[in-house]
Design a protein around this motif. Structure first.
Motif: not given
Length: 168
Positions: A76-81
């Motif tokens: 899945p595409l997500m912003e880096p955390i």
């Protein structure tokens, strides 16, 4: 722009088997530089996560940065955390086997059992406390990276040698 560090510690490097030290000063400039380098290295290496020990830094710190890429096309595409001093607070009973690889164990994939759903706590790079529920692939990334902070590699978690494959 920070140059990515592709000096990723690989299997056999003793830092990968050591317990990382808790972060005590989030404002430390060196720590903030390590965070930037982790972010750029994960991106350059098409990783979905990377832990500080993989770049030879003994900090309880990792990045989760899921995105579709050649290694994980269905991620899945997500912003880096940025996750500092992360903790697994609770987990589901259900465990699911899934394929994992690691930038520190090149050329090998393993079928690894992980909790399907987890609750986690961590600090972000500004020192703010977070609590999140993670499931499926992102929960798998968190557990994989948390293992790095405890000196555990995914190959230690496979049920038997038949669950390991060479992909090179």
């Amino acid at each position: 722009m920070i140059k990515p560090s592709l000096e990723i510690a690989t299997l056999g490097n003793p830092i990968l088997r050591q317990e990382a030290q808790p972060v005590t000063d989030i404002t430390d400039k060196q720590l903030q530089q390590v965070i930037d380098t982790l972010l750029s290295t994960a991106k350059a290496a098409s990783g979905v996560g990377i832990a500080a020990p993989q770049l030879s830094h003994s900090y309880r710190l990792f990045i989760i940065c899921s995105h579709p890429n050649p290694r994980y096309p269905d991620a899945p595409l997500m912003e880096p955390i940025v996750m500092i001093n992360p903790r697994l607070v609770s987990h589901s009973e259900e465990m699911v086997k899934g394929w994992e690889g690691c930038l520190s164990v090149p050329g090998v994939r393993g079928l690894v059992p992980r909790y399907q759903a987890i609750a986690v706590e961590y600090l972000d790079r500004q020192g703010q406390q977070h609590r999140q529920e993670l499931t499926d692939f992102v929960a798998r990334i968190f557990q994989h990276e948390l293992d790095h902070l405890d000196g555990i590699l995914f190959i230690d978690r496979v049920a038997n040698s038949e669950d390991l494959v060479n992909i090179e």
